[in-house]
Design a protein around this motif. Structure first.
Motif, mmCIF file in Angstrom:
data_model
loop_
_atom_site.group_PDB
_atom_site.id
_atom_site.type_symbol
_atom_site.label_atom_id
_atom_site.label_comp_id
_atom_site.label_asym_id
_atom_site.label_seq_id
_atom_site.Cartn_x
_atom_site.Cartn_y
_atom_site.Cartn_z
ATOM 1 N N MET A 299 44.275 33.497 35.634
ATOM 2 C CA MET A 299 44.995 34.226 36.679
ATOM 3 C C MET A 299 44.235 34.182 38.002
ATOM 4 N N ILE A 300 42.913 34.380 37.931
ATOM 5 C CA ILE A 300 42.113 34.382 39.160
ATOM 6 C C ILE A 300 42.142 33.009 39.821
ATOM 7 N N GLN A 301 42.085 31.965 39.001
ATOM 8 C CA GLN A 301 42.125 30.609 39.548
ATOM 9 C C GLN A 301 43.442 30.364 40.287
ATOM 10 N N ASN A 302 44.520 30.860 39.727
ATOM 11 C CA ASN A 302 45.815 30.722 40.397
ATOM 12 C C ASN A 302 45.855 31.508 41.706
ATOM 13 N N TYR A 303 45.289 32.703 41.695
ATOM 14 C CA TYR A 303 45.280 33.514 42.910
ATOM 15 C C TYR A 303 44.413 32.869 43.996
ATOM 16 N N ILE A 304 43.335 32.229 43.583
ATOM 17 C CA ILE A 304 42.493 31.529 44.561
ATOM 18 C C ILE A 304 43.293 30.418 45.223
ATOM 19 N N TRP A 305 44.051 29.688 44.408
ATOM 20 C CA TRP A 305 44.881 28.618 44.972
ATOM 21 C C TRP A 305 45.923 29.181 45.929
ATOM 22 N N LEU A 306 46.478 30.338 45.578
ATOM 23 C CA LEU A 306 47.487 30.965 46.437
ATOM 24 C C LEU A 306 46.880 31.613 47.678
ATOM 25 N N ARG A 307 45.546 31.636 47.736
ATOM 26 C CA ARG A 307 44.812 32.319 48.816
ATOM 27 C C ARG A 307 45.213 33.798 48.880
ATOM 28 N N ASP A 308 45.357 34.375 47.713
ATOM 29 C CA ASP A 308 45.791 35.770 47.599
ATOM 30 C C ASP A 308 44.557 36.651 47.388
ATOM 31 N N LEU A 309 44.021 37.156 48.485
ATOM 32 C CA LEU A 309 42.801 37.964 48.430
ATOM 33 C C LEU A 309 43.008 39.232 47.611
ATOM 34 N N TYR A 310 44.096 39.939 47.869
ATOM 35 C CA TYR A 310 44.329 41.218 47.193
ATOM 36 C C TYR A 310 44.372 41.035 45.676
ATOM 37 N N SER A 311 45.175 40.086 45.219
ATOM 38 C CA SER A 311 45.337 39.900 43.773
ATOM 39 C C SER A 311 44.048 39.406 43.117
ATOM 40 N N THR A 312 43.289 38.574 43.835
ATOM 41 C CA THR A 312 42.019 38.093 43.288
ATOM 42 C C THR A 312 41.057 39.255 43.061
ATOM 43 N N LEU A 313 40.891 40.079 44.083
ATOM 44 C CA LEU A 313 39.973 41.216 43.961
ATOM 45 C C LEU A 313 40.476 42.208 42.908
ATOM 46 N N HIS A 314 41.789 42.405 42.866
ATOM 47 C CA HIS A 314 42.352 43.325 41.874
ATOM 48 C C HIS A 314 42.094 42.820 40.454
ATOM 49 N N GLN A 315 42.272 41.518 40.249
ATOM 50 C CA GLN A 315 42.075 40.970 38.908
ATOM 51 C C GLN A 315 40.608 41.018 38.494
ATOM 52 N N ILE A 316 39.699 40.839 39.455
ATOM 53 C CA ILE A 316 38.264 40.985 39.153
ATOM 54 C C ILE A 316 37.978 42.419 38.709
ATOM 55 N N ASP A 317 38.592 43.379 39.398
ATOM 56 C CA ASP A 317 38.435 44.795 39.015
ATOM 57 C C ASP A 317 38.952 45.049 37.603
ATOM 58 N N VAL A 318 40.123 44.503 37.310
ATOM 59 C CA VAL A 318 40.731 44.693 35.987
ATOM 60 C C VAL A 318 39.841 44.096 34.901
ATOM 61 N N LEU A 319 39.339 42.888 35.141
ATOM 62 C CA LEU A 319 38.471 42.240 34.159
ATOM 63 C C LEU A 319 37.178 43.030 33.972
ATOM 64 N N ALA A 320 36.569 43.446 35.071
ATOM 65 C CA ALA A 320 35.312 44.192 34.984
ATOM 66 C C ALA A 320 35.493 45.479 34.187
ATOM 67 N N ALA A 321 36.608 46.174 34.430
ATOM 68 C CA ALA A 321 36.868 47.421 33.703
ATOM 69 C C ALA A 321 37.051 47.150 32.213
ATOM 70 N N ALA A 322 37.762 46.067 31.885
ATOM 71 C CA ALA A 322 37.991 45.732 30.475
ATOM 72 C C ALA A 322 36.683 45.360 29.780
ATOM 73 N N LEU A 323 35.819 44.642 30.482
ATOM 74 C CA LEU A 323 34.535 44.257 29.891
ATOM 75 C C LEU A 323 33.638 45.475 29.672
ATOM 76 N N GLN A 324 33.664 46.395 30.616
ATOM 77 C CA GLN A 324 32.809 47.577 30.498
ATOM 78 C C GLN A 324 33.236 48.485 29.343
ATOM 79 N N GLU A 325 34.490 48.356 28.933
ATOM 80 C CA GLU A 325 34.958 49.162 27.801
ATOM 81 C C GLU A 325 34.466 48.626 26.464
#
Length: 504
Positions: A299-325
């Protein structure tokens, strides 16, 4: 080992030359053959062979014209003529160009060819000279090889290596057509680059086609890593990764650094996303979150291609939260996965910032620090490369993901609307309003972008069409021209020209 290029237009002669010797056993590495003079010239510029086996009569540029061009541009290569022309004038002309030998290719034997090759003056070795105080009979190469194999070395053996330094690992992924770069060629090119920059080193082969180098403390590891990556990226038709360890303080730590590099490779992000790496032996990955990270990475790779800053940062947040659990995940493993996400960002033009971000993530004191360093680099990346900050509605986001999740198929507007359970007209209007372009235009632009990446490899145009879902190559060519201003063939040619190293 000396690198050899065969320039010969006759297929059977090329096959005969390739099979008449056990080249590697005699200390030679064969490049891909050149089938005409122009092809040979381009490959000489690109790969800088030590020896050229050259035919005289070839299409597009004959052997003598090529020799004249090489001499005019002061390109240093040892030339052995292999030709069916054995008249006096041809021999005299060849000798005037300073060739090492002139052999009749119609009657040449393997022993005759080997004698000619052995006339080449001694080439620089790929290893630094041994220290005069080194114990007799102890070879740095042999000791390094033992360490990489996990064997125990005596203290007097370890003393012949650099007392402190860095471990550099180079890995090259297979090309799209399944061919690979030989380890010997990779090692030779890497060593030559370090020698050109007056950097001491010791080289050996690692597992899985990896080349492993030692450089002493006092060198700038970031500069060495970036230099190697740039050179290999330019000269090889495939993705490569160059990684550098942190400082080892005694040679006994070398195996630990090397082992970690192998673990990174086995987790796939090392080889699947080429670039510059920084890694630390503390981060040996154990907790298996590969499925979670793989899904987020896509998903992040796709957002990078789309140059979608918001979605990239949001997905990093989602992943980080899931890993911390994850209760079985320590901070070190979390850091490792943040590094794998960082590797998704193209480093071209941002090598120093990329390397700095890697070091910051590795040195993070807390989970938050690691995520923050990754997000800071992401923000910097989008700032320099442009971005869209608007958040799309769930319908448009789902439509975009329908396209990106199925790269081998062209998802029509009707198909996308059916998948997300809305009408075609509503999806079309909403997509245009939020993204600024028509749905079909977005699909074709994405497909053309896919094709541009594939055309930089050895894939043929019809293979690219098949890979991205177009059945009609002529229709695809028209689309490609509409979005790029050139035909696929023209783009492929321009990409090859851009990949050539500058003339000396």
């Amino acid at each position: 080992m000396a690198i050899v290029l065969i320039a010969e237009d006759e297929y059977l002669v090329r096959v005969g030359l390739r099979t008449c010797l056990d080249w590697e056993r005699h200390g030679f590495i064969l490049l891909d053959d050149a089938v005409n003079g122009e092809d040979a010239y381009q490959k000489i510029l690109r790969h800088r062979p030590d020896i050229l086996l050259l035919d005289i009569k070839m299409p597009r540029m004959d052997g003598f014209a090529l020799l004249a061009k090489l001499r005019e541009e002061n390109i240093d290569v040892h030339v052995i003529i292999l030709s069916g022309c054995d008249d006096f004038d041809s021999v005299r002309t060849a000798l005037q160009y300073g060739v090492l030998d002139y052999i009749n290719k119609l009657t040449v034997t393997s022993s005759e060819l080997l004698r000619a090759l052995n006339k080449v003056p001694s080439l620089p070795t790929a290893k630094p000279p041994r220290d005069e105080q080194q114990p007799a009979g102890v070879s740095p190469d042999a000791v390094f090889q033992k360490l990489l194999a996990g064997e125990t070395c005596r203290q007097e053996e370890l003393e012949c290596l650099f007392p402190s330094g860095y471990v550099l690992c180079i890995f090259v992924a297979p090309r799209p057509d399944g061919t690979t770069v030989s380890s010997s060629l990779l090692a030779s090119m890497s060593c030559q680059q370090l020698k050109n920059n007056n950097i001491d080193f010791i080289a050996q082969y690692g597992a899985g086609g990896m080349v492993v180098l030692l450089i002493p403390a006092g060198q700038d590891p970031m500069s060495c890593t970036a230099t190697l990556y740039r050179q290999l990226h330019v000269t090889l038709d495939t993705m490569c990764a160059v990684g550098c360890s942190d400082l080892y303080c005694n040679p006994g730590e070398i195996y630990e650094k090397y082992t970690f590099a192998r673990q990174i490779e086995e987790l796939t992000y090392w080889g699947s996303a080429g670039g510059i790496r920084s890694y630390d032996g503390r981060l040996a990955p154990k907790a298996d979150c590969s499925a979670l990270v793989s899904s987020a990475s896509k998903m992040i790779q796709n957002y990078i291609w789309l140059r979608d800053l918001y979605s990239t940062l949001h997905q990093i947040d989602v992943l980080a939260a899931a890993l911390q659990e994850r209760e079985d995940l320590t901070k070190d493993y979390f850091v490792h996965y943040m590094l794998s996400i960082l590797a998704l960002f193209p480093a071209k033009g941002m090598e120093k910032k990329f390397f700095t971000a890697q070091q910051q993530i590795v040195a993070s004191v807390t989970w938050l620090n690691a995520k923050g360093a990754l997000e800071a680099f992401a923000a910097q990346y989008f700032k320099e490369n442009g971005f869209h900050s608007q958040k799309y509605s769930s319908i448009v986001s789902k439509a975009i993901m329908c396209v990106l999740d199925d790269p081998g198929h062209i998802v029509s507007l009707a198909e996308a609307a059916q998948r997300i359970n809305v009408s075609e007209s509503y999806l079309s209007q909403l997509f245009k309003r939020e993204t600024g372009e028509n749905y079909n235009s977005f699909v074709h632009r994405y497909k053309v972008n896919q094709a541009k990446e594939m055309l930089q490899s050895n894939m043929l145009i019809y293979e690219v069409c098949d890979k991205i879902g177009y059945e009609n190559a002529n229709y695809f060519a028209k689309l490609f021209r509409r979005y790029t201003g050139c035909t696929p063939n023209e783009y492929k040619k321009e990409a090859r020209e851009a990949a050539k190293p500058p003339k000396p």
